[in-house]
Design a protein around this motif. Structure first.
Motif, PDB file in Angstrom:
ATOM      1  N   LEU A 112      -9.355  -4.246 -72.785  1.00 17.55           N
ATOM      2  CA  LEU A 112     -10.835  -4.507 -72.351  1.00 17.55           C
ATOM      3  C   LEU A 112     -11.176  -5.881 -72.517  1.00 17.55           C
ATOM      4  CD1 LEU A 112     -12.445  -1.281 -73.997  1.00 17.55           C
ATOM      5  CD2 LEU A 112     -12.826  -1.940 -71.675  1.00 17.55           C
ATOM      6  N   PHE A 113     -11.891  -6.354 -71.828  1.00 15.76           N
ATOM      7  CA  PHE A 113     -12.784  -7.641 -72.049  1.00 15.76           C
ATOM      8  C   PHE A 113     -14.277  -7.587 -72.419  1.00 15.76           C
ATOM      9  CE2 PHE A 113      -9.335  -8.578 -69.090  1.00 15.76           C
ATOM     10  CZ  PHE A 113      -8.945  -9.992 -69.211  1.00 15.76           C
ATOM     11  N   TYR A 114     -14.767  -8.627 -72.975  1.00 13.04           N
ATOM     12  CA  TYR A 114     -16.092  -8.687 -73.615  1.00 13.04           C
ATOM     13  C   TYR A 114     -16.692  -9.561 -72.416  1.00 13.04           C
ATOM     14  CZ  TYR A 114     -20.182  -8.638 -76.389  1.00 13.04           C
ATOM     15  OH  TYR A 114     -21.554  -8.428 -76.630  1.00 13.04           O
ATOM     16  N   LEU A 115     -17.669  -8.975 -71.986  1.00 12.91           N
ATOM     17  CA  LEU A 115     -18.492  -9.637 -70.675  1.00 12.91           C
ATOM     18  C   LEU A 115     -19.892  -9.692 -71.123  1.00 12.91           C
ATOM     19  CD1 LEU A 115     -18.417 -10.494 -67.571  1.00 12.91           C
ATOM     20  CD2 LEU A 115     -19.106  -8.167 -67.286  1.00 12.91           C
ATOM     21  N   ASN A 116     -20.333 -11.128 -71.393  1.00  7.49           N
ATOM     22  CA  ASN A 116     -21.863 -11.536 -71.435  1.00  7.49           C
ATOM     23  C   ASN A 116     -22.182 -12.869 -70.823  1.00  7.49           C
ATOM     24  OD1 ASN A 116     -24.122 -10.924 -72.759  1.00  7.49           O
ATOM     25  ND2 ASN A 116     -23.679 -11.196 -74.740  1.00  7.49           N
ATOM     26  N   ASN A 117     -23.289 -12.815 -70.394  1.00 10.31           N
ATOM     27  CA  ASN A 117     -23.815 -14.315 -69.994  1.00 10.31           C
ATOM     28  C   ASN A 117     -22.588 -14.974 -68.858  1.00 10.31           C
ATOM     29  OD1 ASN A 117     -26.206 -14.017 -71.309  1.00 10.31           O
ATOM     30  ND2 ASN A 117     -25.176 -14.653 -73.031  1.00 10.31           N
TER      31      ASN A 117
ATOM     32  N   GLN B  13     -22.411  -2.234 -70.805  1.00  7.84           N
ATOM     33  CA  GLN B  13     -22.265  -3.091 -69.708  1.00  7.84           C
ATOM     34  C   GLN B  13     -21.429  -4.521 -70.184  1.00  7.84           C
ATOM     35  OE1 GLN B  13     -25.056  -2.385 -70.832  1.00  7.84           O
ATOM     36  NE2 GLN B  13     -26.404  -4.371 -71.139  1.00  7.84           N
ATOM     37  N   HIS B  14     -21.372  -4.740 -71.419  1.00  8.76           N
ATOM     38  CA  HIS B  14     -20.849  -5.737 -71.891  1.00  8.76           C
ATOM     39  C   HIS B  14     -19.366  -5.733 -72.065  1.00  8.76           C
ATOM     40  CE1 HIS B  14     -24.661  -7.570 -74.201  1.00  8.76           C
ATOM     41  NE2 HIS B  14     -24.575  -7.584 -72.769  1.00  8.76           N
ATOM     42  N   PHE B  15     -18.688  -4.316 -71.935  1.00 13.29           N
ATOM     43  CA  PHE B  15     -17.319  -4.064 -72.045  1.00 13.29           C
ATOM     44  C   PHE B  15     -16.851  -3.948 -70.570  1.00 13.29           C
ATOM     45  CE2 PHE B  15     -19.281  -3.431 -75.822  1.00 13.29           C
ATOM     46  CZ  PHE B  15     -18.228  -3.389 -76.946  1.00 13.29           C
ATOM     47  N   SER B  16     -15.582  -4.833 -70.151  1.00 13.56           N
ATOM     48  CA  SER B  16     -15.058  -4.825 -68.676  1.00 13.56           C
ATOM     49  C   SER B  16     -13.669  -4.651 -68.780  1.00 13.56           C
ATOM     50  CB  SER B  16     -15.287  -6.470 -68.418  1.00 13.56           C
ATOM     51  OG  SER B  16     -14.884  -6.498 -67.028  1.00 13.56           O
TER      52      SER B  16
END
Length: 538
Positions: A283-288, A324-327
């Motif tokens: 998993l990635f952390y997705l933000n901004n 939505q922050h988890f990709s």
């Protein structure tokens, strides 16, 4: 429209794994659920129908309607979105990066394969509906793979001002800077009705939409809306919410790593190249706009190269509050797709199918049906003039796919009026040395080494003479060699498959809608052949 075909194995461009999969080799049967044959779809339908809830359908439909807000949607596409609310509707899916102006030709082949399969299935199973899905890889971060396209042997590249300034997920990239690319493209593509339409597409996609996701949606919709294609991203919170239980399993149990690691080892032990090796957390952390790996260390969770960390309880709370922050990365994205879609079959290229074949045990552990895996159609597009040149040069379709030096060597040997093959001389030499070996056995055995060394030396000498003779004949037949190389370079740009290099606009500028009509007519996804399609002179 004349059409020919050869087997995938005869192209020399497909991996052993994919060729063995197409042949349904027994050793690969543990890595997939059902092979994509028309008779296997009914069982796949029943299985997916039982596992995909009406609640998930409702979320999916509402999300798609939001995504299409402000987009000129066709009746066919709208009907398909509405139909997804019924438990008798299923999807056929392909995915693709957000390549600039579609990227290589196989973008079209993927989507047409999906649309054509839905038509075949509807004819076979009229009691069900089948929706073609194009899944946009909006969270992908490989900008260098998507920021260009090739046209008429020239590379058109977009240098985004945002890339490198904190924006990693390409779908969030601003389309700023694409005006310069448009101007260069317009100059290159020239005039005429079809060229003007291509300029219209590029301008409206990239100069009138603020980010790459919406630009790509517009472009794909314009090309395929009349066929009912549904284009989707999956970054919406309501879709990510459906994936929370599976993301939680990943964070707490590293389930994808534990279930795929053994399969990757098995594939490797069978002699296949492993496409993707799983990470401990996929998993990635997705933000901004940034997208970075999540790492677990000493009981805590961290975002790679960011000052962000959580306890176990904190990261689970973040997952539930901001899904939505988890990709998902490449190992988890297939599961995410199958969780939010009533999907039966994924259509992809050889590389995609290779990593899907690592995932069956992971799907079983999560109790999600594993889809059928179908290799997308492939094709070589040629003009009637190029076909006639090939025939005059006495090159078969199969020979056309050889490496250039192999093709030229073969044709020079064939058209020469002298024999360039020294096989008989080599065989005679080996027989002569056999007598020497017999003699050495009867005398001093230390003499064997000297005999062997001399044999090797003389065989190498014959090889050298054969190569020199071949080289001399190439010079003598330089006109034929030049014509062979020129033809192959036209059909295999950068010495690669045309479909991996050439942008659709190069062909569309010549043939317009005939290009799409021809592909729809001849690309049958259940026919496992490499197609060669011939277009007449315009």
């Amino acid at each position: 429209m004349p059409t020919d075909c050869i087997s995938y194995s005869e192209t020399n461009y497909f991996s052993k794994l994919i060729l063995d999969y197409l042949e349904k080799k027994e050793e690969l049967s543990p890595f997939y659920h059902r092979f994509p044959e028309i008779g296997n779809f009914e069982a796949q339908i029943k299985e997916k129908q039982q596992s995909f809830s009406s609640e998930n359908r409702k979320v999916l439909v509402e999300s798609l309607k939001k995504q299409y807000n402000g987009v000129e949607i066709s009746d066919a596409t709208l009907d398909h979105i509405e139909a997804l609310s019924k438990d008798t509707t299923f999807t056929i899916t392909t995915g693709h990066q957000l390549n600039l102006f579609t990227g290589p030709l196989y973008f079209l082949y993927k989507i047409i394969s999906v649309i054509n399969l839905t038509k075949i299935l509807k004819k076979k199973h009229p009691e069900y509906d089948f929706v073609p899905i194009y899944w946009m890889a909006t969270e992908d971060h490989d900008f260098a793979e998507i920021n260009y396209f090739n046209l008429n042997g020239k590379k058109f590249q977009w240098n985004s001002t945002e890339k490198g300034a904190g924006i990693d997920a390409v779908g969030y990239l601003s389309t700023e800077g694409l005006k310069e690319v448009f101007e260069l493209f317009s100059s290159e593509i020239g005039g005429g009705k079809d060229a003007e339409y291509l300029k219209f597409l590029f301008k409206n996609a990239y100069l009138k939409h603020s980010n790459l996701t919406e630009a790509t949606r517009y472009l794909a919709n314009e090309l395929f809306k009349e066929y009912g294609l549904v284009i989707m991203g999956a970054q919406q919170p309501e879709l990510k919410k459906l994936f929370i239980p599976f993301a939680e399993n990943e964070l707490l149990e590293q389930r994808s790593f534990k279930t795929t690691k053994e399969n990757t080892e098995k594939l490797s032990n069978l002699g296949y190249n492993v496409q993707v090796n799983p990470r401990e957390i996929n998993l990635f952390y997705l933000n901004n706009g940034y997208r970075e790996r999540i790492i677990k260390r000493d009981g805590r969770f961290y975002v790679h190269e960011k000052q962000i960390e959580w306890t176990k309880e904190e990261i689970i709370a973040e997952l539930h509050e901001q899904p939505q922050h988890f990709s998902p990365n490449v190992m988890m994205r297939p599961l995410f797709q199958e969780v939010i879609l009533p999907n039966l079959c994924y259509i992809g290229g050889g590389g995609e199918l290779a990593y899907w074949l690592e995932l069956k045990d992971y799907f079983e552990a999560e109790n999600v049906p594993f889809p059928m895996l179908l290799l997308r159609n492939s094709a070589l597009l040629q003009t009637e003039k190029q076909k006639e040149k090939r025939k005059k040069l006495d090159i078969s379709n199969k020979e056309l796919f050889l490496k250039q030096h192999e093709l030229i060597n073969r044709k020079v040997r064939k058209i020469s009026n002298i024999d360039i093959d020294f096989s008989k001389q080599k065989e005679y030499l080996v027989n002569q040395f056999q007598e020497m070996y017999d003699l050495a056995q009867k005398t001093d055995k230390s003499f064997l080494g000297a005999v062997k060394a001399q044999e090797v030396k003389q065989l190498k000498g014959l090889d050298h003479l054969e190569k020199r003779l071949l080289k001399a004949q190439k010079r003598k037949l330089k006109d034929e060699v030049s014509r062979i190389a020129a033809l192959q370079n036209q059909l295999f740009p950068n010495k690669s498959l045309q479909e991996r290099q050439t942008n659709f606009s190069e062909v569309y500028a010549m043939y317009g809608q005939e290009l799409l009509d021809t592909l729809f007519e001849h690309l049958n996804p259940l026919e496992q052949h490499f197609k060669i399609l011939t277009f007449g002179t315009k």
